[in-house]
Design a protein around this motif. Sequence first.
Motif, short mmCIF file in Angstrom:
data_model
loop_
_atom_site.label_atom_id
_atom_site.label_comp_id
_atom_site.label_asym_id
_atom_site.label_seq_id
_atom_site.Cartn_x
_atom_site.Cartn_y
_atom_site.Cartn_z
N THR A 17 16.45 9.07 4.26
CA THR A 17 16.81 8.55 5.57
C THR A 17 15.71 7.62 6.09
OG1 THR A 17 15.73 10.34 6.79
CG2 THR A 17 18.01 10.72 6.06
N SER A 18 16.03 6.89 7.13
CA SER A 18 15.04 6.00 7.76
C SER A 18 13.83 6.79 8.24
CB SER A 18 15.68 5.25 8.93
OG SER A 18 16.74 4.42 8.49
N ASP A 19 14.08 7.97 8.82
CA ASP A 19 12.98 8.80 9.29
C ASP A 19 12.11 9.26 8.12
OD1 ASP A 19 13.76 8.53 11.90
OD2 ASP A 19 14.85 10.44 11.98
N ASN A 20 12.76 9.60 6.99
CA ASN A 20 12.01 10.01 5.80
C ASN A 20 11.09 8.89 5.34
OD1 ASN A 20 14.85 11.77 4.31
ND2 ASN A 20 13.30 12.50 5.75
N LEU A 21 11.63 7.67 5.24
CA LEU A 21 10.85 6.53 4.77
C LEU A 21 9.69 6.23 5.71
CD1 LEU A 21 13.65 4.14 3.47
CD2 LEU A 21 11.96 5.36 2.10
N LEU A 22 9.95 6.28 7.03
CA LEU A 22 8.89 6.01 8.00
C LEU A 22 7.80 7.08 7.92
CD1 LEU A 22 11.01 4.83 11.05
CD2 LEU A 22 9.59 3.43 9.56
N GLN A 23 8.21 8.33 7.66
CA GLN A 23 7.23 9.41 7.50
C GLN A 23 6.37 9.18 6.26
OE1 GLN A 23 8.92 13.37 7.54
NE2 GLN A 23 7.08 14.29 6.66
N ILE A 24 7.00 8.76 5.16
CA ILE A 24 6.26 8.49 3.93
C ILE A 24 5.28 7.34 4.14
CG2 ILE A 24 6.50 7.58 1.58
CD1 ILE A 24 9.16 9.16 1.42
N ILE A 25 5.74 6.28 4.80
CA ILE A 25 4.88 5.12 5.05
C ILE A 25 3.67 5.52 5.91
CG2 ILE A 25 4.75 2.90 6.26
CD1 ILE A 25 7.66 2.41 5.32
N GLY A 26 3.91 6.39 6.89
CA GLY A 26 2.84 6.79 7.79
C GLY A 26 1.82 7.71 7.15
N GLN A 27 2.21 8.44 6.10
CA GLN A 27 1.33 9.45 5.50
C GLN A 27 0.73 9.03 4.16
OE1 GLN A 27 3.82 12.92 5.25
NE2 GLN A 27 3.59 13.43 7.42
N THR A 28 1.12 7.87 3.66
CA THR A 28 0.74 7.48 2.30
C THR A 28 -0.15 6.24 2.32
OG1 THR A 28 2.88 8.31 1.50
CG2 THR A 28 1.64 6.90 0.02
N LYS A 29 -1.17 6.27 1.47
CA LYS A 29 -2.04 5.11 1.31
C LYS A 29 -1.45 4.19 0.24
CE LYS A 29 -6.72 3.63 0.12
NZ LYS A 29 -8.10 4.04 -0.29
N PHE A 30 -1.16 2.97 0.60
CA PHE A 30 -0.59 1.99 -0.32
C PHE A 30 -1.64 0.94 -0.67
CE2 PHE A 30 2.97 3.66 2.13
CZ PHE A 30 3.92 3.91 1.16
N THR A 31 -1.60 0.50 -1.93
CA THR A 31 -2.49 -0.57 -2.38
C THR A 31 -1.65 -1.82 -2.60
OG1 THR A 31 -3.94 1.01 -3.51
CG2 THR A 31 -4.12 -1.30 -4.16
N PHE A 32 -1.99 -2.88 -1.88
CA PHE A 32 -1.23 -4.13 -1.96
C PHE A 32 -2.02 -5.17 -2.75
CE2 PHE A 32 -0.03 -1.98 1.96
CZ PHE A 32 1.35 -2.02 1.90
N ARG A 33 -1.31 -5.93 -3.57
CA ARG A 33 -1.93 -7.00 -4.35
C ARG A 33 -1.03 -8.22 -4.35
NH1 ARG A 33 -2.66 -5.33 -10.19
NH2 ARG A 33 -3.96 -7.20 -10.29
N LYS A 34 -1.63 -9.39 -4.37
CA LYS A 34 -0.89 -10.65 -4.56
C LYS A 34 -1.36 -11.24 -5.88
CE LYS A 34 0.29 -13.18 -1.09
NZ LYS A 34 1.78 -13.24 -1.25
#
Length: 219
Positions: A17-34
Amino acid sequence: MKLYDSLQSSPLFQGLTSDNLLQIIGQTKFTFRKIAAGDIIKKEGDPCRRLALVTNGQAKSIAHADDHGYSIEENVAAPYMLQSECAFGLQLHYTRTFIATTTCDTVEIDKNDLMRISDEFIIFRMNLINYISALSQKTTRKLWHPTPTDARGRIVHFIKQHCSTPTGPKTMRIKMTRLAQETGLGRRAVSDTLNTMQDENLLAFSRGIIEIPHIEALK
């Protein structure tokens, strides 16, 4: 929102769900690369410690034989997961090299975060199990496909056996003598068959390179 859309398009996050995804985004460290066009995203042999997603752009995947005697190149486009199956099991290294053909954006999730998300969200856990199981089943079934008896069938069978996807353009780099060896054919039979298929616009070959515009057209 871009990260949200990227996760939502990944098969591992389907059904959350949208709430699930927002919770994951808020609790997870993401590494971004270009990644610039022409640069390596991941290299064969690199350790796979994170789930890597190409969220924007196009790349090519290159797989080599164990002795590097031949290889096959395939195109991939965002959204695309880079060998998530290599994060688990006995083989914890990438078995393919991925090179950006356009500017690419990637996002990576550490394996520990993957396990945490898997514990917290059963849908994610089932998606991960289903994805790896489907990949395993498809790979296993390839071993049991009957080998054709005619020269064209043997060559097409050999090429398709080494493709990770059944559609799109492919480039195989292999010498005529090696292709003859791998297919159990004579070099003359291989040459004649490839020439015939080239006349039919199914492929183009020269100096150890076979270019196939549409693998699905090969029957």
